[in-house]
Design an enzyme around this catalytic site. Sequence first.
Site, PDB file in Angstrom:
ATOM      1  N   ASP A  61      38.683  24.871   7.156  1.00  0.00           N
ATOM      2  CA  ASP A  61      37.723  24.087   6.371  1.00  0.00           C
ATOM      3  C   ASP A  61      37.161  24.968   5.260  1.00  0.00           C
ATOM      4  OD1 ASP A  61      35.922  22.287   5.344  1.00  0.00           O
ATOM      5  OD2 ASP A  61      34.489  22.453   6.990  1.00  0.00           O
ATOM      6  N   ASN A 103      25.627  26.230  12.002  1.00  0.00           N
ATOM      7  CA  ASN A 103      25.577  25.034  12.848  1.00  0.00           C
ATOM      8  C   ASN A 103      26.696  25.120  13.872  1.00  0.00           C
ATOM      9  OD1 ASN A 103      25.140  22.094  13.557  1.00  0.00           O
ATOM     10  ND2 ASN A 103      27.242  22.025  12.788  1.00  0.00           N
ATOM     11  N   GLN A 169      35.466  23.103  14.937  1.00  0.00           N
ATOM     12  CA  GLN A 169      34.160  23.666  14.557  1.00  0.00           C
ATOM     13  C   GLN A 169      33.107  23.333  15.620  1.00  0.00           C
ATOM     14  OE1 GLN A 169      34.449  21.506  10.813  1.00  0.00           O
ATOM     15  NE2 GLN A 169      34.280  23.413   9.655  1.00  0.00           N
ATOM     16  N   ARG A 199      22.403  30.073   1.250  1.00  0.00           N
ATOM     17  CA  ARG A 199      22.555  28.630   1.134  1.00  0.00           C
ATOM     18  C   ARG A 199      22.857  28.197   2.581  1.00  0.00           C
ATOM     19  NH1 ARG A 199      26.820  24.961   2.670  1.00  0.00           N
ATOM     20  NH2 ARG A 199      26.810  23.180   1.281  1.00  0.00           N
ATOM     21  N   ASP A 201      23.973  25.993   5.437  1.00  0.00           N
ATOM     22  CA  ASP A 201      24.907  24.880   5.591  1.00  0.00           C
ATOM     23  C   ASP A 201      24.385  23.867   6.613  1.00  0.00           C
ATOM     24  OD1 ASP A 201      27.613  23.825   5.041  1.00  0.00           O
ATOM     25  OD2 ASP A 201      27.984  24.231   7.166  1.00  0.00           O
ATOM     26  N   GLU A 208      19.450  20.074  15.112  1.00  0.00           N
ATOM     27  CA  GLU A 208      19.424  18.963  16.067  1.00  0.00           C
ATOM     28  C   GLU A 208      19.770  19.464  17.465  1.00  0.00           C
ATOM     29  OE1 GLU A 208      22.379  15.898  15.361  1.00  0.00           O
ATOM     30  OE2 GLU A 208      23.991  17.361  15.310  1.00  0.00           O
ATOM     31  N   GLU A 243      21.060  22.757   2.597  1.00  0.00           N
ATOM     32  CA  GLU A 243      21.904  21.589   2.343  1.00  0.00           C
ATOM     33  C   GLU A 243      21.529  20.515   3.345  1.00  0.00           C
ATOM     34  OE1 GLU A 243      26.427  19.952   2.705  1.00  0.00           O
ATOM     35  OE2 GLU A 243      25.530  21.277   4.167  1.00  0.00           O
ATOM     36  N   HIS A 309      31.460  21.756  -4.318  1.00  0.00           N
ATOM     37  CA  HIS A 309      32.791  21.935  -3.748  1.00  0.00           C
ATOM     38  C   HIS A 309      33.196  20.775  -2.848  1.00  0.00           C
ATOM     39  CE1 HIS A 309      29.873  23.216  -0.871  1.00  0.00           C
ATOM     40  NE2 HIS A 309      30.765  23.223   0.085  1.00  0.00           N
TER      41      HIS A 309
HETATM   42  C1  NOJ Z   1      28.947  21.366   4.366  1.00  0.00           C
HETATM   43  C2  NOJ Z   1      29.855  22.066   3.426  1.00  0.00           C
HETATM   44  O1  NOJ Z   1      29.399  21.860   2.107  1.00  0.00           O
HETATM   45  C3  NOJ Z   1      31.241  21.516   3.647  1.00  0.00           C
HETATM   46  O2  NOJ Z   1      32.149  22.011   2.702  1.00  0.00           O
HETATM   47  C4  NOJ Z   1      31.690  21.834   5.044  1.00  0.00           C
HETATM   48  O3  NOJ Z   1      32.930  21.219   5.305  1.00  0.00           O
HETATM   49  C5  NOJ Z   1      30.670  21.355   6.071  1.00  0.00           C
HETATM   50  N1  NOJ Z   1      29.319  21.664   5.726  1.00  0.00           N
HETATM   51  C6  NOJ Z   1      30.943  21.973   7.423  1.00  0.00           C
HETATM   52  O4  NOJ Z   1      30.563  23.314   7.423  1.00  0.00           O
END
Ligand code: NOJ
Length: 555
Positions: A61, A103, A169, A199, A201, A208, A243, A309
């Site tokens: 990912d 996470n 994940q 940043r 994520d 949660e 985010e 992205h």
């Molecule tokens: C948010 C990220 O911006 C994204 O690219 C990613 O796939 C997911 N979180 C999982 O980490």
Amino acid sequence: MLEELWYKNSIIYSLDLETFMDLNGDGVGDFEGLARRLDYLNAMGIDCIWLAPFQPTPNKDNGYDISDYYGVDPRHGSSGNFVEFMHQANKRGIKVIIDLVVNHTSDQHPWFQDARSSENARHRDWYVWNKAKPSDWNEGMVFPGVQDSTWSYDKKAKAWYFHRFHDFQPDLNWDNPEVRAEIKRIIGFWLELGIAGFRVDAVPFMIESPEPNTSKHELNFDYLREMRRFVQWRRGEAILLGEANVMPEENKKYFGEEGNGIHMMFNFYVNQHMFYALATSNIEPLVEALEATRTDFPTVQWAHFLRNHDELDLGRLTDEQREEVFARFAPDDDMQLYDRGIRRRLSTMLGNRQHSELAYSLMFSLPGTPVIRYGDEIGMGDDLSLKERDAVRTPMQWTDDYQAGFSTADKLVHPVIDKGPYSYHHINVENQRRDPDSLLNWMTALIRLRQECTEIGFGDWQILKTNKPKILCLHYSWQGSSLIILHNFDEKAHEVILDLKLEKKDKQGKEQKLIDLMVNYESEADDKGKHYITMEAYGYRWFRAGDVSHLLKKG
Ligand code: NOJ
């Protein structure tokens, strides 16, 4: 003291090492390549680089599946290369923030491998398990259409584990204090290496507490405050940029009731309404979104962006609004993704230079900190033949040479765009650097302008009504100086009448004019104190006025 807060008036540039600059010629971007391009970023006026994950990863990912939090993926270089890059960036006064992806880990992370080995394993409780198949095993997927479930069975563990994202994940169990202690160690490690923050994520999923058999999970905001405290203890000026694509009311909890939560958040809500306004020239929902996301504390700050992205997520618009944006910017099915988003870059969506300038000028003028995506400064395009979000992750187009000057390798991590109007033969840094009218030089001037307009980062703001419904008029005031910024979302020109309720002369007897900060123009008021301003189709104008803070609503 607000001036102490560096993140309030900075320009952030986001990039993924993988696709930025490959110096060792193996087809994947690296720290040495990025270090060579720091002068380019410096000359553009970038204050801060946001680096996407670069730690060791199976890379299923785009690096958001980390298998070792304390290292550098060998494809990008060594820890030594990272430190050298940090030195070079800091030497130029450029700050660096990095992704904090906690996470979940990769399923290849040794913690998960240990956790699945037995019920009594040291790391078993670092993840979220359930013996029986949860009834909500296929609810709450983040990538609908690509991801099938949020709980998967692991044969070795003989149990089901929770994964908010892909099955590779697995989510970390944040309710376990050992996990939170380890995350602090990760934070402390990178802060010690000189980074200026993270940043963060997937914040809502990170905090949660997943429970089987119910998709309603409790969010624990104490975890965020705990993280913030730790960051500040270790490095006073470091920040967290979160985010979280959540509704405005909910968002307040992330900033914290006393501004003691996360420092900055991406404003996804305004982002989506910005695209709605660009698609339809109806600015009312954007105005409402801006008002709804007004912040209560001077220390917290929004980050504004156009593209990133990921897909352009339009999930917070109404169905009708989303359809209107799709119709204008992503009419073909393969331009859309996850039933809610668009997988295109800005230039290909807007299709012309003037509209792109309007979009960038707007984003830079909003109350917050602008974040640019690599390649957008030269108007790079997308490659829809690549899968999902990879469409917007093609290599940076530096020159008209082989592989766009990104690499000398024949096989690249993603292919360069070599056909059509967005190919690197037409669109590249080298060409644009030499052309005074290029988008790159325009963007550089915009960055400089934004840096001079500290009213935006520090000041109070208000939206002024004009006689033209398709024109957005923003007003900022800070320490006796004001800005009036106008954007015309219409494809037709208009004349705007502005009444700033100013005396014709200031206390020193000087004429009170509006001074255009982009072109050589000054607007003088008529006898009744009104300004008549011509706005071209999709035009934008930034004016500095004297002190018009009396226009701000009280209270
Ligand atoms: C948010 C990220 O911006 C994204 O690219 C990613 O796939 C997911 N979180 C999982 O980490």
